[in-house]
Enzyme design. Structure first.
Site, short mmCIF file in Angstrom:
data_model
loop_
_atom_site.label_atom_id
_atom_site.label_comp_id
_atom_site.label_asym_id
_atom_site.label_seq_id
_atom_site.Cartn_x
_atom_site.Cartn_y
_atom_site.Cartn_z
N LYS A 13 29.73 -14.56 -14.59
CA LYS A 13 30.77 -14.95 -13.37
C LYS A 13 31.08 -16.38 -13.43
O LYS A 13 32.12 -17.11 -13.57
CB LYS A 13 30.62 -14.21 -12.14
N ARG A 88 31.48 -8.99 -1.67
CA ARG A 88 30.41 -8.36 -2.43
C ARG A 88 29.96 -7.10 -1.54
O ARG A 88 28.76 -6.38 -1.94
CB ARG A 88 28.91 -9.28 -2.23
N ARG A 122 17.93 -18.68 -17.33
CA ARG A 122 18.92 -19.78 -16.95
C ARG A 122 18.38 -20.83 -16.41
O ARG A 122 17.22 -20.95 -15.63
CB ARG A 122 19.57 -19.08 -15.52
N ARG A 155 16.24 -21.23 -10.70
CA ARG A 155 16.64 -21.07 -9.35
C ARG A 155 15.55 -20.18 -8.89
O ARG A 155 14.92 -19.38 -9.50
CB ARG A 155 18.22 -20.14 -9.12
N ARG A 166 18.18 -8.09 -6.51
CA ARG A 166 19.46 -8.30 -6.84
C ARG A 166 20.25 -7.31 -7.69
O ARG A 166 21.23 -6.99 -7.04
CB ARG A 166 19.46 -9.57 -7.31
P1 AP5 Z 1 25.90 -17.02 -14.91
O1 AP5 Z 1 27.33 -17.45 -15.29
O2 AP5 Z 1 25.14 -17.97 -13.91
O3 AP5 Z 1 26.03 -15.72 -14.28
P2 AP5 Z 1 26.57 -15.02 -12.90
O4 AP5 Z 1 27.20 -13.84 -12.98
O5 AP5 Z 1 27.39 -16.22 -12.12
O6 AP5 Z 1 25.26 -14.78 -12.05
P3 AP5 Z 1 24.52 -15.17 -10.49
O7 AP5 Z 1 23.17 -14.87 -10.70
O8 AP5 Z 1 24.83 -16.65 -10.51
O9 AP5 Z 1 25.08 -14.21 -9.81
P4 AP5 Z 1 24.80 -13.72 -8.46
O10 AP5 Z 1 26.00 -13.01 -8.08
O11 AP5 Z 1 23.53 -13.15 -8.29
O12 AP5 Z 1 24.37 -15.09 -7.65
P5 AP5 Z 1 25.27 -15.89 -6.54
O13 AP5 Z 1 24.99 -17.43 -6.76
O14 AP5 Z 1 26.33 -15.34 -6.32
O15 AP5 Z 1 25.20 -16.80 -16.30
C1 AP5 Z 1 23.87 -16.35 -16.07
C2 AP5 Z 1 23.09 -16.81 -17.38
O16 AP5 Z 1 23.36 -16.30 -18.41
C3 AP5 Z 1 23.28 -18.32 -17.65
O17 AP5 Z 1 21.89 -18.91 -18.16
C4 AP5 Z 1 24.28 -18.35 -18.54
O18 AP5 Z 1 24.09 -19.68 -19.25
C5 AP5 Z 1 24.17 -17.27 -19.45
N1 AP5 Z 1 25.34 -16.64 -20.03
C6 AP5 Z 1 26.69 -16.65 -19.37
N2 AP5 Z 1 27.48 -15.88 -20.14
C7 AP5 Z 1 26.65 -15.49 -21.28
C8 AP5 Z 1 26.95 -14.98 -22.61
N3 AP5 Z 1 28.38 -14.34 -22.61
N4 AP5 Z 1 26.01 -14.66 -23.24
C9 AP5 Z 1 24.88 -15.16 -23.23
N5 AP5 Z 1 24.41 -15.77 -22.16
C10 AP5 Z 1 25.41 -15.96 -21.25
O19 AP5 Z 1 24.52 -15.48 -5.27
C11 AP5 Z 1 23.10 -15.63 -4.77
C12 AP5 Z 1 22.73 -15.26 -3.64
O20 AP5 Z 1 23.45 -15.66 -2.63
C13 AP5 Z 1 22.86 -13.54 -3.54
O21 AP5 Z 1 21.59 -12.95 -3.92
C14 AP5 Z 1 22.89 -13.65 -1.83
O22 AP5 Z 1 21.69 -13.81 -1.31
C15 AP5 Z 1 23.68 -14.85 -1.51
N6 AP5 Z 1 25.29 -14.32 -1.52
C16 AP5 Z 1 26.10 -15.09 -2.22
N7 AP5 Z 1 27.43 -14.67 -2.14
C17 AP5 Z 1 27.18 -13.66 -1.05
C18 AP5 Z 1 28.24 -12.81 -0.35
N8 AP5 Z 1 29.46 -12.74 -0.77
N9 AP5 Z 1 27.74 -11.81 0.55
C19 AP5 Z 1 26.29 -12.05 0.94
N10 AP5 Z 1 25.27 -12.97 0.16
C20 AP5 Z 1 25.78 -13.48 -0.87
#
Ligand code: AP5
Length: 208
Positions: A13, A88, A122, A155, A166
């Site tokens: 994403k 979420r 990552r 991270r 997660r």
């Molecule tokens: P990446 O693009 O970083 O993936 P992502 O889907 O963004 O994954 P995240 O881990 O960032 O999502 P998340 O939802 O768990 O974390 P967030 O920061 O929102 O890609 C991942 C890896 O794969 C990278 O290395 C990339 O290079 C590689 N890649 C990408 N596309 C690829 C492809 N096509 N092929 C191969 N490799 C590829 O949330 C973190 C924490 O914040 C949560 O756990 C929670 O505690 C808190 N939080 C955030 N939002 C909320 C909310 N709305 N409510 C409550 N808590 C929240």
């Protein structure tokens, strides 16, 4: 266009949102990045979020909703935005519905076994949020950001135990949003398992 990106951790994403936001000239609003920035600054919100995020749990809805509501009032978000990682939970989606109009929710679908591999490899450049992968999107020089040459980090929540939690939290609390947006008739699902350029083309085609 006001977009919501939905999908499990590691689905890509953030990678796709940052690329599309740049091309469309609209902000990429990642709640995870906002919490990490608050943690780095040591604000009250950051202190509240730290332990929760490191364990891979969700920050309470009321804090997250208030943060997003405020962010969407900023001037750069008046002509469209991409919400990455929000909503979420169903209460977050209902709250969002009260203060914003979402045109499209894009669901990124990837097989579970790929997610752990993507997350454990990552690496990120903390100041800019640029995302790399040791195998799939490697930096030009290992361990260093392509633009600044500064070190890349892993991270805290990309450790195996937090990743498993997660994924569990995603299935229990976030996956129901797929039906929520389907019922509203604005859900688009894309196959996010191929390599990044192919996923990006599918995304653009789906939004055209
Ligand atoms: P990446 O693009 O970083 O993936 P992502 O889907 O963004 O994954 P995240 O881990 O960032 O999502 P998340 O939802 O768990 O974390 P967030 O920061 O929102 O890609 C991942 C890896 O794969 C990278 O290395 C990339 O290079 C590689 N890649 C990408 N596309 C690829 C492809 N096509 N092929 C191969 N490799 C590829 O949330 C973190 C924490 O914040 C949560 O756990 C929670 O505690 C808190 N939080 C955030 N939002 C909320 C909310 N709305 N409510 C409550 N808590 C929240």
């Amino acid at each position: 266009m006001n977009l919501v990106f939905l999908g499990p951790p590691g689905a890509g994403k953030g990678t796709m949102a940052s690329r599309l936001a740049e091309e469309m000239g609209i902000p990429h609003i990642s709640t995870g990045d906002m919490f990490r920035a608050a943690m780095a600054k040591g604000t009250e919100l950051g202190l509240k979020a730290k332990a929760i995020m490191e364990a891979g749990d969700l920050v309470p809805d009321e804090l997250t909703i208030a943060m997003v509501r405020e962010r969407l009032q900023e001037s750069d978000a008046q002509n469209g935005y991409i919400l990455d990682g929000f909503p979420r939970t169903i209460p977050q989606a209902e709250a969002l519905h009260g203060f914003a109009t979402i045109d499209r929710a894009v669901r990124f679908e990837v097989a579970e076994e790929s997610l752990v591999k993507r997350l454990s490899g990552r690496r990120v450049h903390k100041p800019s949020g640029r995302i790399y992968h040791v195998e799939f999107s490697p930096p030009k020089e290992p361990g260093k950001d392509d633009v600044t040459g500064e070190p890349l980090i892993q991270r805290d929540d990309d450790k195996e135990e937090a990743i498993r939690n997660r994924l569990k939290v995603y299935h229990e609390q976030t996956a129901p949003l797929v039906s929520y947006y389907e019922a509203k008739g604005i859900l688009t699902t894309i196959d996010a398992s191929p390599e990044p350029d192919t996923v990006y083309e599918s995304l653009k085609k789906a939004l055209a």
